[in-house]
Write a protein that holds these residues in place. Structure first.
Motif, mmCIF file in Angstrom:
data_model
loop_
_atom_site.group_PDB
_atom_site.id
_atom_site.type_symbol
_atom_site.label_atom_id
_atom_site.label_comp_id
_atom_site.label_asym_id
_atom_site.label_seq_id
_atom_site.Cartn_x
_atom_site.Cartn_y
_atom_site.Cartn_z
ATOM 1 N N SER A 1 10.114 -2.446 -10.092
ATOM 2 C CA SER A 1 9.627 -3.777 -9.701
ATOM 3 C C SER A 1 10.300 -4.877 -10.520
ATOM 4 O O SER A 1 10.479 -5.988 -10.036
ATOM 5 N N ALA B 1 13.237 -5.980 -8.689
ATOM 6 C CA ALA B 1 12.884 -6.836 -7.550
ATOM 7 C C ALA B 1 12.641 -8.270 -8.028
ATOM 8 O O ALA B 1 13.043 -9.231 -7.365
ATOM 9 N N LEU C 1 10.974 -4.431 -1.560
ATOM 10 C CA LEU C 1 10.855 -3.470 -2.658
ATOM 11 C C LEU C 1 10.235 -2.190 -2.120
ATOM 12 O O LEU C 1 9.171 -2.230 -1.485
ATOM 13 N N VAL C 2 10.901 -1.075 -2.347
ATOM 14 C CA VAL C 2 10.301 0.200 -1.984
ATOM 15 C C VAL C 2 10.501 1.164 -3.144
ATOM 16 O O VAL C 2 11.613 1.369 -3.619
ATOM 17 N N GLU C 3 9.392 1.697 -3.634
ATOM 18 C CA GLU C 3 9.434 2.542 -4.830
ATOM 19 C C GLU C 3 8.931 3.938 -4.500
ATOM 20 O O GLU C 3 7.846 4.105 -3.935
ATOM 21 N N ILE D 1 8.593 -11.396 -2.609
ATOM 22 C CA ILE D 1 8.811 -9.945 -2.720
ATOM 23 C C ILE D 1 7.836 -9.229 -1.788
ATOM 24 O O ILE D 1 6.626 -9.425 -1.876
ATOM 25 N N THR E 1 6.552 -5.545 -0.429
ATOM 26 C CA THR E 1 6.583 -4.120 -0.757
ATOM 27 C C THR E 1 6.515 -3.296 0.524
ATOM 28 O O THR E 1 5.652 -3.533 1.378
ATOM 29 N N GLU F 1 6.330 0.550 2.476
ATOM 30 C CA GLU F 1 5.782 1.893 2.253
ATOM 31 C C GLU F 1 6.586 2.920 3.033
ATOM 32 O O GLU F 1 6.058 3.898 3.524
#
Lengths: 250, 309
Positions: free
Chosen positions: B42, B45, B59-61, B164, B166, B168
């Motif tokens: 993050s 990002a 953002l993909v974690e 930002i 996120t 999934e």
């Protein structure tokens, strides 16, 4: 273990190519052709795996005009068992080539596909990865070391700043980088023997794949020339120029 | 019309090459999104959100993205590509590894390593180790592109305030596994980010002699590079290699020491602002591209240069 090695016929790496005078492409008249150097490394790696008793059969394949048979014979002389020419006069792009190779993969069901990371003509660096997407196989690009133990394949890759090691499942695609191995030269007896090894020719149209180009080459030109500068006589003069003329050091 | 930049990062910081790719993207479209795919990243990002010109950061974690495995990242990019007309990544080993896989999943012919943008569908790219420049026009509705970072200025790393978002979208093909990475530890700048590079060639004679370059590199804050001949001779590891098959660089000052200037080396450094060549062979082709040439034995010239610089 069956290994498929796709190769490409390209301008010999020692030739300095020039654009055609009408800028429609690169002038390939009377230019020496050869197997792409990264493809030679791919063939060599396959042959070493076979020599180590880890593979039974090596199939060399290329997409191109009839003249590409010459490079397939080279691959056979280096140790491939048989060869396939997917014949087409179309100058296919990596996407089209990958689709044709996918058809060959479907027919031959190789466990491992080794190919050069890029051809030194178009410098695209795409075909291996695209074939990975179309087959759903795992990929390890820019390999500098390949270890095959049974079903387990460990590949060390050249990445920016260092090396990365991956374990990948078979069937897999490996693309070769420079330091993977040093290819051998074909011996005269092997060149003679290669003449009688099987080389199948399949017209690309028979594979029912759309390989029409998506990219149109508008023109091919020489890059902007850099003018030669000056010869300095001493280290002192060099430092003076860098400080006071170029102003790149202080 | 929107462009997506697939960012280069190490889960801790954004790599500067991403900024050059953002500039290329802005040359195609004013609406530029940056994808940060990784794990526990993050902070990256947040860094990307500050990049001038970025409209959104995705953002993909996931552990599946931690090591940028091509199979997983390509599926991710392909799955989110519907909204984008342009997808760009720098021509790094990561970009080269992932983007063609995305292109094939999208049935697009990738345009590799662009060095100039002529219009939204027409690009220049070097071919034949940079000996020729091809201008190509793409008929694909989506353009998938890798960007030669030295051909585009870096976007400003600050000044932006992108939102930002996120995602999934997790894909784990489970067919490849990261084992380890050995990244050369160095206090020196990275080759592709250095303002000054000093490179050695076959004329260095062996790997130990590369120490001659270190003192000068320390004084100039330079990165150390090498020609393919030096790498092939085993003097230094391949990640030192500057050239068509190695790294493409364009520093303010490039000092070529004992390098003859093979085509493939020139292709990797001839866009440098100032080139210095030091070689005892006055006919070496490197002198044809050098701004300043010194015909001298490097084993005498380099210690002198180090002491006087």
């Amino acid at each position: 273990m069956k290994i498929l090695v796709p190769i490409k016929r390209v301008v010999d790496y020692n030739v300095k190519v020039r654009p055609k005078s009408d800028e429609t492409g690169v002038d390939l008249n009377n230019v020496k052709m050869a197997m792409n150097p990264f493809c030679e490394i791919a063939v060599e790696e396959a042959v070493r795996l076979k020599e180590a008793g880890k593979a039974e059969e090596i199939i060399a394949v290329t997409i191109g005009a009839s003249s590409s048979q010459e490079q397939l014979r080279t691959a056979l002389a280096l140790g491939a068992d048989r060869a396939i020419l997917v014949e087409t006069e179309v100058e296919a792009e990596p996407l089209g080539i990958s689709k044709l190779l996918k058809s060959i993969v479907d027919k031959e069901s190789p466990d491992l596909i080794i190919l050069g990371k890029q051809a030194i003509d178009g410098d695209n660096n795409q075909t291996g990865q695209m074939l990975g997407a179309l087959t759903g196989f795992s990929q390890a690009t820019f390999a500098s070391e390949v270890n095959l133990e049974g079903d387990s394949l460990s590949v060390t890759r050249e990445i920016d700043g260092g090396l990365q090691t991956l374990d990948i499942n078979l069937p897999a695609i490996v693309t070769t980088d420079l330091r993977l191995n040093e290819p051998r030269y074909a011996s005269l007896p092997n060149i003679m023997k290669a003449k009688s090894k099987p080389l199948d020719i399949i017209p690309a149209v028979d594979l029912g794949v759309d390989i029409s180009p998506r990219l149109e080459t508008i023109k091919v030109t020489l890059p902007a020339e850099r003018e030669a500068g000056v010869i300095v006589e001493t280290v002192d003069e060099l430092i003076d120029k860098l400080k006071n003329e170029a102003k790149v050091i202080s | 019309m929107t462009a997506l930049v697939v960012a280069e990062h190490n889960n801790q910081e954004l790599k500067p090459v991403t900024l050059n790719t953002v500039t290329a993207a802005l040359g195609l479209d004013q609406d530029v999104h940056i994808l940060i795919a990784g794990n526990a990243c993050s902070a990256v990002a947040e860094e990307a959100a500050k990049v001038s010109g970025a409209a959104k950061v995705l953002l993909v974690e996931s552990g599946a993205y931690e090591n940028f495995l091509a199979e997983n990242i390509a599926t991710l990019v392909s799955n989110i590509s519907g909204d984008y007309d342009f997808i760009l990544a720098p021509t790094t080993t990561n970009g080269k590894n992932v983007m063609p896989r995305v292109a094939a999943l999208q049935d697009v012919s990738q345009i590799s390593d662009i060095s100039a943008i002529e219009s939204s569908d027409t690009f220049q790219r070097p071919i034949y180790a940079g000996n020729c420049i091809a201008t190509v026009k793409s008929s694909d509705s989506k353009k998938i592109i890798t960007v030669r970072n030295t051909a585009f200025d870096a976007a400003d790393a600050t000044g932006g305030s992108a939102e930002i978002i996120t995602l999934e979208e997790i894909n784990d093909a489970g067919i490849s596994k990261f084992v380890k990475e050995e990244i050369a530890e160095s206090d020196r700048p990275e080759l592709t980010a250095a303002d000054v590079i000093i490179s050695g060639g076959r004329g260095m004679q062996n790997g130990d002699n590369f120490s001659i370059l270190e003192g000068i590199a320390d004084k100039l804050g330079a990165a150390i590079g090498a020609s393919r001949a030096a790498v092939d001779s085993g003097f230094v590891p391949n990640d030192y290699q500057v050239g068509q098959t190695g790294k493409i660089v364009a520093p303010d000052l490039y000092i070529a020491v004992g390098i003859s200037g093979a085509i493939q080396h020139l292709a990797g450094m001839k866009d440098s602002k100032v080139i210095v060549a030091i070689n005892k062979d006055e006919d070496a082709p490197i002198f044809q591209v050098a701004d300043y040439g010194l015909v001298a034995d490097l084993f005498e010239a380099m210690p002198e240069l180090e002491s006087k610089i």
